[in-house]
Design a protein around this motif. Structure first.
Motif, short mmCIF file in Angstrom:
data_model
loop_
_atom_site.label_atom_id
_atom_site.label_comp_id
_atom_site.label_asym_id
_atom_site.label_seq_id
_atom_site.Cartn_x
_atom_site.Cartn_y
_atom_site.Cartn_z
N THR A 1 -12.98 -27.78 6.24
CA THR A 1 -12.97 -29.05 5.53
C THR A 1 -14.26 -29.19 4.73
O THR A 1 -15.19 -28.39 4.87
CB THR A 1 -12.86 -30.23 6.51
OG1 THR A 1 -14.07 -30.29 7.28
CG2 THR A 1 -11.65 -30.10 7.41
N ASP A 2 -14.33 -30.23 3.93
CA ASP A 2 -15.55 -30.47 3.15
C ASP A 2 -16.75 -30.79 4.03
O ASP A 2 -17.89 -30.71 3.57
CB ASP A 2 -15.33 -31.57 2.11
CG ASP A 2 -14.88 -32.89 2.71
OD1 ASP A 2 -14.49 -32.91 3.89
OD2 ASP A 2 -14.91 -33.90 2.00
N THR A 3 -16.52 -31.09 5.30
CA THR A 3 -17.62 -31.35 6.22
C THR A 3 -17.89 -30.14 7.13
O THR A 3 -18.68 -30.24 8.07
CB THR A 3 -17.35 -32.60 7.09
OG1 THR A 3 -16.14 -32.38 7.83
CG2 THR A 3 -17.23 -33.85 6.23
N GLY A 4 -17.20 -29.02 6.87
CA GLY A 4 -17.44 -27.80 7.62
C GLY A 4 -16.64 -27.64 8.90
O GLY A 4 -16.87 -26.72 9.67
N LYS A 5 -15.69 -28.52 9.13
CA LYS A 5 -14.86 -28.43 10.33
C LYS A 5 -13.69 -27.48 10.09
O LYS A 5 -13.19 -27.36 8.98
CB LYS A 5 -14.35 -29.81 10.72
CG LYS A 5 -15.47 -30.80 10.98
CD LYS A 5 -15.13 -31.67 12.12
CE LYS A 5 -16.20 -32.72 12.29
NZ LYS A 5 -17.13 -32.42 13.29
N TRP B 1 -10.22 -21.41 5.81
CA TRP B 1 -11.13 -22.31 5.11
C TRP B 1 -11.48 -23.46 6.03
O TRP B 1 -10.90 -23.62 7.10
CB TRP B 1 -10.51 -22.82 3.80
CG TRP B 1 -9.15 -23.45 3.96
CD1 TRP B 1 -8.86 -24.70 4.44
CD2 TRP B 1 -7.89 -22.83 3.68
NE1 TRP B 1 -7.50 -24.90 4.46
CE2 TRP B 1 -6.88 -23.78 3.99
CE3 TRP B 1 -7.51 -21.60 3.18
CZ2 TRP B 1 -5.53 -23.52 3.83
CZ3 TRP B 1 -6.17 -21.34 3.02
CH2 TRP B 1 -5.19 -22.28 3.34
N CYS C 1 -9.95 -25.90 9.91
CA CYS C 1 -8.63 -26.41 9.55
C CYS C 1 -7.58 -25.63 10.32
O CYS C 1 -7.71 -24.41 10.50
CB CYS C 1 -8.37 -26.22 8.05
SG CYS C 1 -9.43 -27.21 7.00
#
Length: 108
Positions: free
Chosen positions: A20-24, A18, A26
């Protein structure tokens, strides 16, 4: 989605399935023998791969239907692209854990 190694993270970190909420991406510093988060990542990867297989079956069904319209084809392609991205991320993550390098990493 780029599959290049991230130079900011050491090789012993696991790329998680998955972002992060900013597309980076994990990463997880996994403990020997795994852990709760590692087990969750394993289950998520398995779920993503099963979903990809289901999307493939549906895509084949839609493509075999000569009456399938543009909307059905567009929705199928969108789902297929999402499933392919997930599958490539899982394959990349598992490859990194096995010590495999991308051909792109070797300049091929």
């Amino acid at each position: 989605m780029s599959m290049e190694k991230d130079p900011l993270f050491p090789d012993d970190l696991r790329l998680l399935p998955w972002v992060t909420d900013t597309g980076k991406p994990c990463y997880l510093s996994a403990a020997p023998g795994g852990g709760v988060l590692s087990a969750l990542a394993d289950r998520t990867e398995n779920r993503q791969l099963r979903a990809g297989a289901e999307v493939l079956c549906e895509a084949r069904r839609v493509l075999a239907d000569p009456a399938a319209g543009a909307l059905a084809l567009r929705l199928t392609l969108t789902a297929s692209a999402r499933a392919l991205a997930d599958t490539l991320r899982v394959a990349h993550s598992r490859g990194l854990r096995l010590g495999a390098e991308d051909e792109a990493d070797q300049g091929a």
